[in-house]
Design a protein around this motif. Structure first.
Motif, mmCIF file in Angstrom:
data_model
loop_
_atom_site.group_PDB
_atom_site.id
_atom_site.type_symbol
_atom_site.label_atom_id
_atom_site.label_comp_id
_atom_site.label_asym_id
_atom_site.label_seq_id
_atom_site.Cartn_x
_atom_site.Cartn_y
_atom_site.Cartn_z
ATOM 1 N N LYS A 1 44.907 27.245 55.943
ATOM 2 C CA LYS A 1 45.114 26.122 56.291
ATOM 3 C C LYS A 1 43.905 25.877 57.176
ATOM 4 N N TYR A 2 43.158 25.307 57.512
ATOM 5 C CA TYR A 2 42.742 24.630 59.090
ATOM 6 C C TYR A 2 42.618 23.272 59.134
ATOM 7 N N THR A 3 42.830 23.059 60.421
ATOM 8 C CA THR A 3 42.684 21.388 60.883
ATOM 9 C C THR A 3 41.145 21.148 62.140
ATOM 10 N N LEU A 4 40.564 20.568 61.270
ATOM 11 C CA LEU A 4 39.311 19.964 61.651
ATOM 12 C C LEU A 4 39.350 18.523 62.949
ATOM 13 N N THR A 5 38.755 18.547 63.195
ATOM 14 C CA THR A 5 38.523 17.398 63.976
ATOM 15 C C THR A 5 36.642 17.040 64.829
ATOM 16 N N GLY A 6 36.572 15.946 64.112
ATOM 17 C CA GLY A 6 35.121 16.085 64.310
ATOM 18 C C GLY A 6 34.725 14.857 63.593
ATOM 19 N N THR A 7 33.168 14.646 64.048
ATOM 20 C CA THR A 7 32.296 13.544 63.701
ATOM 21 C C THR A 7 31.459 13.451 62.260
ATOM 22 N N VAL A 8 31.948 12.570 61.397
ATOM 23 C CA VAL A 8 31.593 12.908 59.841
ATOM 24 C C VAL A 8 30.244 12.786 60.438
ATOM 25 N N LYS A 9 28.749 13.292 59.714
ATOM 26 C CA LYS A 9 27.486 13.500 59.660
ATOM 27 C C LYS A 9 26.633 13.087 58.879
ATOM 28 N N LYS A 10 27.414 13.367 57.779
ATOM 29 C CA LYS A 10 26.938 13.162 56.272
ATOM 30 C C LYS A 10 28.232 12.553 55.692
ATOM 31 N N CYS A 11 28.040 11.561 54.829
ATOM 32 C CA CYS A 11 29.287 10.880 53.759
ATOM 33 C C CYS A 11 28.115 10.187 51.955
ATOM 34 N N VAL A 12 28.999 10.887 51.606
ATOM 35 C CA VAL A 12 29.033 10.720 50.193
ATOM 36 C C VAL A 12 30.334 10.357 48.936
ATOM 37 N N SER A 13 30.650 8.894 48.513
ATOM 38 C CA SER A 13 31.712 8.998 48.198
ATOM 39 C C SER A 13 31.635 8.418 46.688
ATOM 40 N N LYS A 14 32.360 9.365 45.940
ATOM 41 C CA LYS A 14 32.085 9.575 44.621
ATOM 42 C C LYS A 14 32.683 8.508 43.933
ATOM 43 N N TYR A 15 32.863 7.263 43.815
ATOM 44 C CA TYR A 15 34.034 6.455 43.460
ATOM 45 C C TYR A 15 34.762 6.211 42.383
ATOM 46 N N GLU A 16 33.747 6.974 41.217
ATOM 47 C CA GLU A 16 33.694 6.950 39.513
ATOM 48 C C GLU A 16 34.915 8.008 39.537
ATOM 49 N N LYS A 17 34.555 9.129 40.501
ATOM 50 C CA LYS A 17 35.808 10.554 40.288
ATOM 51 C C LYS A 17 36.355 10.459 41.201
ATOM 52 N N GLY A 18 36.834 9.401 42.024
ATOM 53 C CA GLY A 18 37.824 9.163 43.353
ATOM 54 C C GLY A 18 37.720 10.487 44.390
ATOM 55 N N TYR A 19 36.836 11.017 44.459
ATOM 56 C CA TYR A 19 36.422 11.951 45.534
ATOM 57 C C TYR A 19 35.346 10.634 47.060
#
Length: 481
Positions: free
Chosen positions: A334-352
């Protein structure tokens, strides 16, 4: 209730391993006996319990006692197959608690030694996999081991023999696993595998290979992310004799994200390539030197780096350099990560959603994949987020050659490497707060996060570089507003 003589068919001397990997069923042989099918060896014992139409069905116990074996198997049967909770008690005081489905061990298995110490691991459809958690008699976690192709890595290491280079290039393949000590000359990666040029202490070149993407459920080698110059001892099986330039998959020079420039997302392709070329130039020289020679390819299951610290399962350091160097020792922790999103890609057709996150205060980069539910809020580039998740091997940022061609890959028929299955896995939360289980298979080609690098159903025929990030499979994400 009835009691009669039956046979138990079993392979090998370790009953627990055989029970885990074989379907167990009782079938009627004639009016005087039943046969319990597991594999190829025969044990004769007595069954006492409920039956239906001549087959065990309900609660029942099988017992065997002779010069070689003395144990009792108690559990629930359904139509002649073990189903549900099963307990195996041995004459020396050891015992095993397991779960069965359709006659195959599936779920959490606990093996107790006579002194009260015990081990816990997971099985799916008769196949043990992943980390084995070891505890003392007081229930304190004190070590671990790993399954590789249903055998423990510790036992495979113990069975390994010193490699004979001339024999490995000969006409007969050795059955035993090989032990090779030497120095890493170059590291390459394809979309899913790693290829290492290693010179042994006699300067003989080898190619070591293993899967180094998301954690492979059944066949994950416990190998660090190696670097040029590392002095290592590797363990594995001779896979083939071949030349590097005959390899069909595209290979890129491999490096860690810590070796790449921090501002690489803002650099032009040419500037980034110039920097990465300087970091990995010796890899090209090693490749060119050995490209046309016939070399032994070793499919490795483990490797140790000389001078490196031992991994402490009971208290992992959680240091970024340790995480990125040892992705498979950290798998399912397990790991808890707090930080800033540098890049985001949403795959709506796959749900992630796929994210590159820069950790607060450290600027350490992590790849995160989050499978969301309907109605979820999703993070965007620039958001401050907190992620709870499990480490799951490497993520690969693939940088194609400037004249690369796009190859189509039918990924729609390939299971997602971060998909969770419905199989039961070890719940180690009662043992150590940092360790849990992620049931992920990476026997497929993993989707790549960067929409400007590689789309879900596309591969390249030429790769220049592969940059490795720590991979987290997120269980939840909170957007800080």
């Amino acid at each position: 209730m009835f009691s009669k003589k039956i046979n138990i068919i079993c392979a090998g001397t370790l009953l627990c391993t055989v029970l885990a990997t074989s379907q167990i069923s009782l079938v009627k042989a004639d009016d005087s006996e039943l046969i319990l099918n597991i594999a190829t060896e025969t044990y004769t014992g007595t069954y006492s319990g409920d039956t239906k139409d001549g087959e065990p069905s309900g609660e029942g116990t099988f017992s065997v006692s002779n010069d070689n074996n003395d144990f009792t198997l108690s559990g629930t049967w359904k139509d002649g197959l073990l189903e549900g909770n099963v307990e195996i008690d041995y004459a020396d005081g050891a015992k095993t608690n397991a779960q069965f489905k359709n006659g195959l061990m599936t779920g959490t298995t606990t093996e107790y030694n006579a002194d009260g110490s015990y081990s816990v691991y997971s099985c799916t459809k008769g196949r043990p996999y992943g980390r084995i958690y070891k505890y003392d008699s007081d229930g304190h976690l004190n070590g671990d081991d790993f399954y590789y192709q249903m055998r423990t890595i510790s036992s495979l290491k113990a069975a390994s023999i010193e490699a004979d280079y001339n024999q490995l290039l000969g006409t007969s393949f050795p059955d035993s696993p090989q032990k090779i000590t030497g120095t890493v000359a170059a590291v390459f990666s394809s979309s899913n595998n790693c290829f290492i040029i290693l010179y042994d202490n006699q300067s003989h070149p080898y190619v070591l290979t293993y899967a180094n993407n998301s954690t492979n459920k059944y066949n994950q080698a416990i190998v660090p992310n190696l670097k040029e110059g590392d002095h290592i001892t590797a363990y594995g099986y001779l896979q083939k004799q071949d030349a590097l330039n005959s390899f069909e998959d595209a290979l890129g020079r491999s490096l860690l994200v810590t070796d790449a420039p921090e501002n690489m997302y803002s650099l032009s392709d040419n500037d980034l390539s110039d920097i990465l070329d300087a970091v990995t130039s010796s890899a090209s020289a090693a490749y060119n030197e050995n490209a046309t020679s016939t070399l032994p390819f070793i499919l490795v299951f483990a490797a140790d780096v000389s001078g490196s610290s031992s991994f402490d399962t009971t208290a992992p350091s959680m240091d970024y350099s340790d995480i990125i160097n040892n992705p498979y020792l950290y798998s399912n922790i397990k790991y808890t990560l707090t930080g800033t999103v540098k890049k985001c890609v949403s795959k709506y057709e796959k749900g992630y959603v796929q994210l590159i996150i820069s950790e607060n205060e450290t600027n350490n980069l992590f790849y995160v994949k989050y499978r969301y539910s309907d109605g979820s809020e999703l993070p965007a580039t620039g958001d401050l987020v907190t992620v709870n998740g499990l480490f799951n091997g490497n993520y690969k940022k693939i940088i194609p050659d400037e004249d690369a061609n796009i190859l189509k890959n039918n990924s729609s028929n390939v299971p997602d490497a971060d998909d969770a299955s419905d199989d039961t896995t070890v719940d180690s939360a009662n043992a150590d707060s940092n360790i849990d289980s992620a049931d992920s298979s990476s026997e497929s080609i993993e989707d790549v996060v960067d929409d400007d690098i590689l789309e879900d159903d596309v591969l390249y025929d030429k790769i220049t570089y592969v940059i490795l990030y720590p991979r987290l499979s997120a269980t939840d994400i909170t957007i800080q507003k």
